[in-house]
Design a protein around this motif. Structure first.
Motif, PDB file in Angstrom:
ATOM      1  N   UNK A   2       0.831  -1.204   0.000  1.00 54.63           N
ATOM      2  CA  UNK A   2       0.000   0.000   0.000  1.00 54.63           C
ATOM      3  C   UNK A   2       0.871   1.263   0.000  1.00 54.63           C
ATOM      4  N   UNK A   3       1.918   1.270   0.801  1.00 57.02           N
ATOM      5  CA  UNK A   3       2.842   2.408   0.833  1.00 57.02           C
ATOM      6  C   UNK A   3       3.434   2.634  -0.560  1.00 57.02           C
ATOM      7  N   UNK A   4       3.915   1.570  -1.176  1.00 58.07           N
ATOM      8  CA  UNK A   4       4.512   1.688  -2.513  1.00 58.07           C
ATOM      9  C   UNK A   4       3.482   2.138  -3.540  1.00 58.07           C
ATOM     10  N   UNK A   5       2.252   1.634  -3.444  1.00 54.73           N
ATOM     11  CA  UNK A   5       1.180   2.025  -4.364  1.00 54.73           C
ATOM     12  C   UNK A   5       0.858   3.508  -4.232  1.00 54.73           C
ATOM     13  N   UNK A   6       0.696   3.962  -2.985  1.00 61.82           N
ATOM     14  CA  UNK A   6       0.381   5.385  -2.760  1.00 61.82           C
ATOM     15  C   UNK A   6       1.516   6.276  -3.256  1.00 61.82           C
ATOM     16  N   UNK A   7       2.751   5.877  -3.014  1.00 64.42           N
ATOM     17  CA  UNK A   7       3.897   6.667  -3.471  1.00 64.42           C
ATOM     18  C   UNK A   7       3.952   6.737  -4.993  1.00 64.42           C
ATOM     19  N   UNK A   8       3.594   5.642  -5.659  1.00 63.49           N
ATOM     20  CA  UNK A   8       3.655   5.598  -7.124  1.00 63.49           C
ATOM     21  C   UNK A   8       2.482   6.334  -7.775  1.00 63.49           C
TER      22      UNK A   8
END
Length: 155
Positions: free
Chosen positions: A145-151
């Motif tokens: 989720x962190x990586x998705x939001x950052x991307x």
């Protein structure tokens, strides 16, 4: 969130929307999305900046122009709410003036449901960031989720 859930169909996601600070450890919260003018937090927490967003004030609006000139507008609002969609709905129904982030009001502006007042001014920019307890031992779904939001966060 729909894009994240489509990509990870086995992940269960519980979102809590609140306008008060939370204690991630005591309240057993894996991740918080915050908007602040300054990045201040507990040293035990890890932060990841996503970008910037307008900061909405409740009684005092901090405005700035592109040339750096700032102005504080003090007022007594008829309604305050941490839910931007409720504020947008009230403004569309001619219940007053609202300070809203672009992503919340752009479609209503395009459709002529809202009018952009004071176009030379904008809200003070806030830093949109994620806060979580640790980098190690983070559940894989939270890391995803962190990586998705950052991307996917608009830059």
């Amino acid at each position: 969130m729909p894009g994240f859930l489509a990509r990870y169909p086995r992940v269960r996601l519980q979102l809590i929307a609140t306008d008060h600070p939370v204690d991630l450890i005591a309240e057993r919260i894996d991740l918080a999305l915050r908007v602040r003018v300054a990045l201040t937090s507990d040293a035990a927490l890890t932060m990841r900046s996503l970008g910037t967003s307008d900061d909405i004030g409740e009684i005092e609006w901090h405005l700035e122009r592109a040339d750096g000139v700032t102005h504080r507008l003090r007022h007594q609002p008829r309604m305050t709410c941490s839910d931007f969609t409720a504020v947008r709905a009230a403004a569309i129904q001619d219940r007053g003036v609202a300070m809203l982030p672009d992503h919340v009001c752009s479609e209503a502006l395009r459709q002529g449901l809202l009018v952009h007042l004071l176009p030379e001014w904008r809200a003070q920019m806030g830093i949109v960031h994620l806060v979580f307890t640790t980098r190690r031992g983070l559940p894989s779904a939270v890391r995803a989720l962190i990586d998705h939001l950052a991307a996917t966060f608009p830059k």
